[in-house]
Design a protein around this motif. Sequence first.
Motif, PDB file in Angstrom:
ATOM      1  N   ILE A  69       4.111   7.212  15.615  1.00  0.00           N
ATOM      2  CA  ILE A  69       5.213   7.962  14.988  1.00  0.00           C
ATOM      3  C   ILE A  69       5.036   7.894  13.477  1.00  0.00           C
ATOM      4  N   TYR A  70       5.026   9.050  12.831  1.00  0.00           N
ATOM      5  CA  TYR A  70       4.892   9.124  11.375  1.00  0.00           C
ATOM      6  C   TYR A  70       6.247   9.495  10.766  1.00  0.00           C
ATOM      7  N   LEU A  71       6.718   8.699   9.832  1.00  0.00           N
ATOM      8  CA  LEU A  71       7.933   9.004   9.089  1.00  0.00           C
ATOM      9  C   LEU A  71       7.483   9.379   7.679  1.00  0.00           C
ATOM     10  N   ILE A 108       3.186   2.556  17.634  1.00  0.00           N
ATOM     11  CA  ILE A 108       2.931   2.278  16.228  1.00  0.00           C
ATOM     12  C   ILE A 108       3.812   3.204  15.391  1.00  0.00           C
ATOM     13  N   VAL A 109       4.457   2.658  14.361  1.00  0.00           N
ATOM     14  CA  VAL A 109       5.267   3.470  13.455  1.00  0.00           C
ATOM     15  C   VAL A 109       4.685   3.349  12.051  1.00  0.00           C
ATOM     16  N   VAL A 110       4.487   4.493  11.401  1.00  0.00           N
ATOM     17  CA  VAL A 110       3.930   4.558  10.049  1.00  0.00           C
ATOM     18  C   VAL A 110       4.955   5.265   9.156  1.00  0.00           C
ATOM     19  N   ALA A 111       5.452   4.577   8.116  1.00  0.00           N
ATOM     20  CA  ALA A 111       6.493   5.160   7.256  1.00  0.00           C
ATOM     21  C   ALA A 111       6.085   5.057   5.791  1.00  0.00           C
ATOM     22  N   ASN A 112       5.982   6.203   5.117  1.00  0.00           N
ATOM     23  CA  ASN A 112       5.717   6.202   3.673  1.00  0.00           C
ATOM     24  C   ASN A 112       6.872   5.558   2.925  1.00  0.00           C
ATOM     25  N   ASP A 113       6.556   4.737   1.936  1.00  0.00           N
ATOM     26  CA  ASP A 113       7.585   4.101   1.121  1.00  0.00           C
ATOM     27  C   ASP A 113       7.761   4.904  -0.166  1.00  0.00           C
ATOM     28  N   ALA A 114       8.798   5.713  -0.213  1.00  0.00           N
ATOM     29  CA  ALA A 114       9.024   6.591  -1.365  1.00  0.00           C
ATOM     30  C   ALA A 114       9.450   5.838  -2.617  1.00  0.00           C
ATOM     31  N   GLY A 157       0.800  -1.217   0.000  1.00  0.00           N
ATOM     32  CA  GLY A 157       0.000   0.000   0.000  1.00  0.00           C
ATOM     33  C   GLY A 157       0.832   1.266   0.000  1.00  0.00           C
ATOM     34  N   GLY A 158       2.138   1.127  -0.302  1.00  0.00           N
ATOM     35  CA  GLY A 158       3.002   2.309  -0.332  1.00  0.00           C
ATOM     36  C   GLY A 158       3.314   2.880   1.033  1.00  0.00           C
ATOM     37  N   VAL A 159       3.044   2.118   2.091  1.00  0.00           N
ATOM     38  CA  VAL A 159       3.333   2.591   3.451  1.00  0.00           C
ATOM     39  C   VAL A 159       3.597   1.378   4.339  1.00  0.00           C
ATOM     40  N   VAL A 160       4.593   1.478   5.213  1.00  0.00           N
ATOM     41  CA  VAL A 160       4.956   0.384   6.118  1.00  0.00           C
ATOM     42  C   VAL A 160       4.483   0.739   7.523  1.00  0.00           C
TER      43      VAL A 160
END
Length: 542
Positions: A132-134, A96-102, A81-84
């Motif tokens: 946490i949002y990356l 919880i950690v949310v990281a966009n996959d560029a 989904g383009g996000v980890v």
Amino acid sequence: MDIQFNKNEDFNKLELSDLKRKLQKVYLGGGEKRIAKLHAKGKLTARERIEYLLDDDKDSIEIGAFVGDGMYEEHGGCPSGGVVVKMGYVRGKQCIVVANDATVKAGAWFPITGKKNLRAQEIAMENKLPIIYLVDSAGVYLPMQDEIFPDKEHFGRIFRNNAIMSSMGITQIAAVMGSCVAGGAYLPIMSDEALIVNKTGSIFLAGSYLVKAAIGESIDNETLGGATTHCEVSGVTDYKAEDDKDALDTIKNIMDKIGDYDKAGFNRVESKEPAKNQDEIFGILPKSRADQYNMIEIIERLVDNSEFEQYKEDYGKTILCGYARIDGWAVGIVANQRKVVKNAKKEMQFGGVIYSDSADKATRFIANCNQKKIPLVFLHDVTGFMVGSKSEHGGIIKDGAKMVNAVSNSVVPKFSVVIGNSYGAGNYAMCGKAYDPRLIFAWPSARLAVMGGAQAAKVLLQIETASMKARGEEISPEKEQEILKTIQAKYDNQTTPYYAAARLWTDGVINPLDTRKWISMGIEAANHSPIEKKFNLGVIQV
């Protein structure tokens, strides 16, 4: 060990190998070339950022690894989904950690991306976990903007949740580690604290090209919304970092200072491994989803010291209920029994089917667990409720409704493990996704659908052939078989655990041997959120 055990073991371990291969592909995100381009810019990938951030000596679980699997092929796909999203620990604090996959369309938001982000926020809110949002995203994927922008469960809900979590006192930290544009710019600024990486991070409502087109101003992106601008001029961000690791170290230091939380008080003692070999699960679980096995043997390989205290052992035998511990946590287990059994009247009952007596037993047990503040674990291998005149006259709908009512109104945290079949109303009664389990995950052996593939295909075949005959077409037996095979292949594909995980009907497909970890971390997360409501069944037909 008998020959059938060995056959089952071989089959299930091949299924596990297939799971691992699929995960390795998913972990590459947009592919090795795009990863290399990211590294050339001095940036880490989404998974590398999370790995660096999370404590090495603590467990973590990934939510929604298979999200987007097989979807949006015409747009180049959307791995994870383009996000980890991961649940883990930073300086000992569960979060919880949310990281966009560029590497996936520059981190752009597809419709399923929005759904996955909302799931991450839902987990944080119901468990009161820091999030946490990356951030590294190009914003909404414009070719599909109509499916991600305006509705209640779309992109805008993210910022509404930011505000709600802030009012709940849930810590939110955002690090802008790449692009952060348009509406997405609100996410870090609606967090408690915002960081930005120098030269690679940028925040603005409109980039330089759009600014030029809209108002005629000529300006570069760094001056418009880079780290220096937002840390020294606008005051939008709170910390400037020199690179990804510097930003992540700052987050670690912030997390290190967070105070303790009010606990729900779920019972936990020292953890014990199951007395029976967990690896034997692969030999016990049959190759065919139609075959029988004893669910107690599975339970004994999941619970501490293999101790399972059955509730109403000799009543309602197609559902097993009982108390146990998983990694030290007290749990109440509700599981479908896959053996053909006899009831009190010495009548044969089909395994995996919910009868009136089983539903009645489960309802009472769920109520007991709510009374005692014991988290519930549901182990799915259910084909549905019993049908036929005898069951209907006996009130199966009423008894099934009681069980659904108890599951719906349960206030203790619920966790669902889809081991085998999870069909029709049986999925609902066993706390499917619609019934708010804190976590729901599947084994590679799982199947989720309104009914089994063979039955559904025959029903769909009748509809298809009737339609063709109405148009005057002749249907030979060979043609009918060809149609049946085509229908069943399509239907079977839609029942796989990967199809379900791609659409977030479950939080993931896991190695069965990781089940204890998922449940334990889930209960620990739930322990952050004291129970505020009382269990009340409301109005039910007695």
